[in-house]
Design a protein around this motif. Structure first.
Motif, PDB file in Angstrom:
ATOM      1  N   ALA A 185       0.831  -1.210   0.000  1.00 23.92           N
ATOM      2  CA  ALA A 185       0.000   0.000   0.000  1.00 23.92           C
ATOM      3  C   ALA A 185       0.863   1.257   0.000  1.00 23.92           C
ATOM      4  N   MET A 186       1.952   1.227   0.748  1.00 27.62           N
ATOM      5  CA  MET A 186       2.864   2.377   0.756  1.00 27.62           C
ATOM      6  C   MET A 186       3.451   2.597  -0.632  1.00 27.62           C
ATOM      7  N   ASN A 187       3.866   1.512  -1.269  1.00 22.74           N
ATOM      8  CA  ASN A 187       4.428   1.610  -2.620  1.00 22.74           C
ATOM      9  C   ASN A 187       3.400   2.067  -3.640  1.00 22.74           C
ATOM     10  N   ALA A 188       2.135   1.740  -3.403  1.00 22.64           N
ATOM     11  CA  ALA A 188       1.084   2.068  -4.362  1.00 22.64           C
ATOM     12  C   ALA A 188       0.672   3.541  -4.312  1.00 22.64           C
ATOM     13  N   LEU A 189       1.026   4.241  -3.245  1.00 17.52           N
ATOM     14  CA  LEU A 189       0.659   5.662  -3.167  1.00 17.52           C
ATOM     15  C   LEU A 189       1.396   6.450  -4.245  1.00 17.52           C
TER      16      LEU A 189
ATOM     17  N   LEU B  54       2.518   6.682   8.392  1.00 20.64           N
ATOM     18  CA  LEU B  54       2.556   8.055   7.889  1.00 20.64           C
ATOM     19  C   LEU B  54       3.574   8.932   8.610  1.00 20.64           C
ATOM     20  N   MET B  55       4.103   8.460   9.738  1.00 23.79           N
ATOM     21  CA  MET B  55       5.196   9.205  10.378  1.00 23.79           C
ATOM     22  C   MET B  55       6.429   9.214   9.486  1.00 23.79           C
ATOM     23  N   ASN B  56       6.496   8.285   8.543  1.00 24.23           N
ATOM     24  CA  ASN B  56       7.624   8.190   7.635  1.00 24.23           C
ATOM     25  C   ASN B  56       7.390   8.881   6.298  1.00 24.23           C
ATOM     26  N   LEU B  57       6.269   9.543   6.157  1.00 20.93           N
ATOM     27  CA  LEU B  57       5.975  10.321   4.950  1.00 20.93           C
ATOM     28  C   LEU B  57       6.320  11.778   5.249  1.00 20.93           C
ATOM     29  N   VAL B  58       7.319  12.297   4.547  1.00 17.79           N
ATOM     30  CA  VAL B  58       7.808  13.647   4.850  1.00 17.79           C
ATOM     31  C   VAL B  58       7.749  14.533   3.610  1.00 17.79           C
ATOM     32  N   ARG B  59       7.679  15.823   3.853  1.00 19.78           N
ATOM     33  CA  ARG B  59       7.668  16.810   2.767  1.00 19.78           C
ATOM     34  C   ARG B  59       9.065  16.954   2.177  1.00 19.78           C
ATOM     35  N   THR B  60       9.091  17.170   0.868  1.00 28.25           N
ATOM     36  CA  THR B  60      10.342  17.474   0.184  1.00 28.25           C
ATOM     37  C   THR B  60      10.529  18.986   0.191  1.00 28.25           C
ATOM     38  N   PRO B  61      11.725  19.463  -0.111  1.00 34.29           N
ATOM     39  CA  PRO B  61      11.928  20.911  -0.168  1.00 34.29           C
ATOM     40  C   PRO B  61      11.014  21.610  -1.179  1.00 34.29           C
ATOM     41  N   ARG B  62      10.573  20.891  -2.196  1.00 29.88           N
ATOM     42  CA  ARG B  62       9.695  21.484  -3.211  1.00 29.88           C
ATOM     43  C   ARG B  62       8.217  21.374  -2.852  1.00 29.88           C
TER      44      ARG B  62
ATOM     45  N   LEU C 272      11.940   2.280   1.172  1.00 34.87           N
ATOM     46  CA  LEU C 272      10.841   1.343   0.992  1.00 34.87           C
ATOM     47  C   LEU C 272      11.222   0.185   0.075  1.00 34.87           C
ATOM     48  N   LYS C 273      11.983   0.455  -0.958  1.00 33.15           N
ATOM     49  CA  LYS C 273      12.401  -0.614  -1.873  1.00 33.15           C
ATOM     50  C   LYS C 273      13.272  -1.640  -1.153  1.00 33.15           C
ATOM     51  N   ALA C 274      14.171  -1.160  -0.304  1.00 29.85           N
ATOM     52  CA  ALA C 274      15.034  -2.077   0.450  1.00 29.85           C
ATOM     53  C   ALA C 274      14.225  -2.888   1.456  1.00 29.85           C
ATOM     54  N   ILE C 275      13.258  -2.246   2.093  1.00 27.91           N
ATOM     55  CA  ILE C 275      12.416  -2.971   3.053  1.00 27.91           C
ATOM     56  C   ILE C 275      11.643  -4.065   2.331  1.00 27.91           C
ATOM     57  N   GLU C 276      11.035  -3.710   1.217  1.00 30.43           N
ATOM     58  CA  GLU C 276      10.265  -4.694   0.459  1.00 30.43           C
ATOM     59  C   GLU C 276      11.148  -5.837  -0.001  1.00 30.43           C
TER      60      GLU C 276
END
Length: 99
Positions: free
Chosen positions: A36-40, A69-77, A86-90
């Motif tokens: 689900a995280m990857n699908a966002l 969602l604590m691991n979803l962060v804003r980018t500078p843009r 996430l790829k490594a975790i998967e």
């Protein structure tokens, strides 16, 4: 930590040193969350609330979504990115399960 300059990030994983069956409900739930995280589609997210609503379609546990969602962060843009690799975790899930 004696040499903090040598460590950029640290992950502490608390799990029993035993092999798990990948068809056990807990592991199936973990796969569901990671998928689900990857699908966002992070490129179209406007807020964490929107991400929560999208995750809720497959991750029904509100506490788990809040944790993720604590691991979803804003980018500078102003966009979003996952703080975790996430790829490594998967890719590591089968190894973690097999211990």
């Amino acid at each position: 930590l004696l040499y903090p300059h040598r460590v950029e990030r640290l992950l502490v994983l608390d799990m029993a040193p035993v092999a798990y069956n990948p068809t056990e409900p807990q592991w199936e739930a973990i796969h569901t969350v990671v998928h689900a995280m990857n699908a966002l589609n992070l490129d179209v997210l406007s807020s964490k609330r929107a991400a929560d609503q999208m995750l809720a379609r497959t991750v029904t546990d509100a506490g788990m979504r809040a944790f993720v969602l604590m691991n979803l962060v804003r980018t500078p843009r102003g966009g979003f990115r996952w703080r975790v690799n996430l790829k490594a975790i998967e890719a590591s899930l089968p190894s973690l399960c097999a211990w």
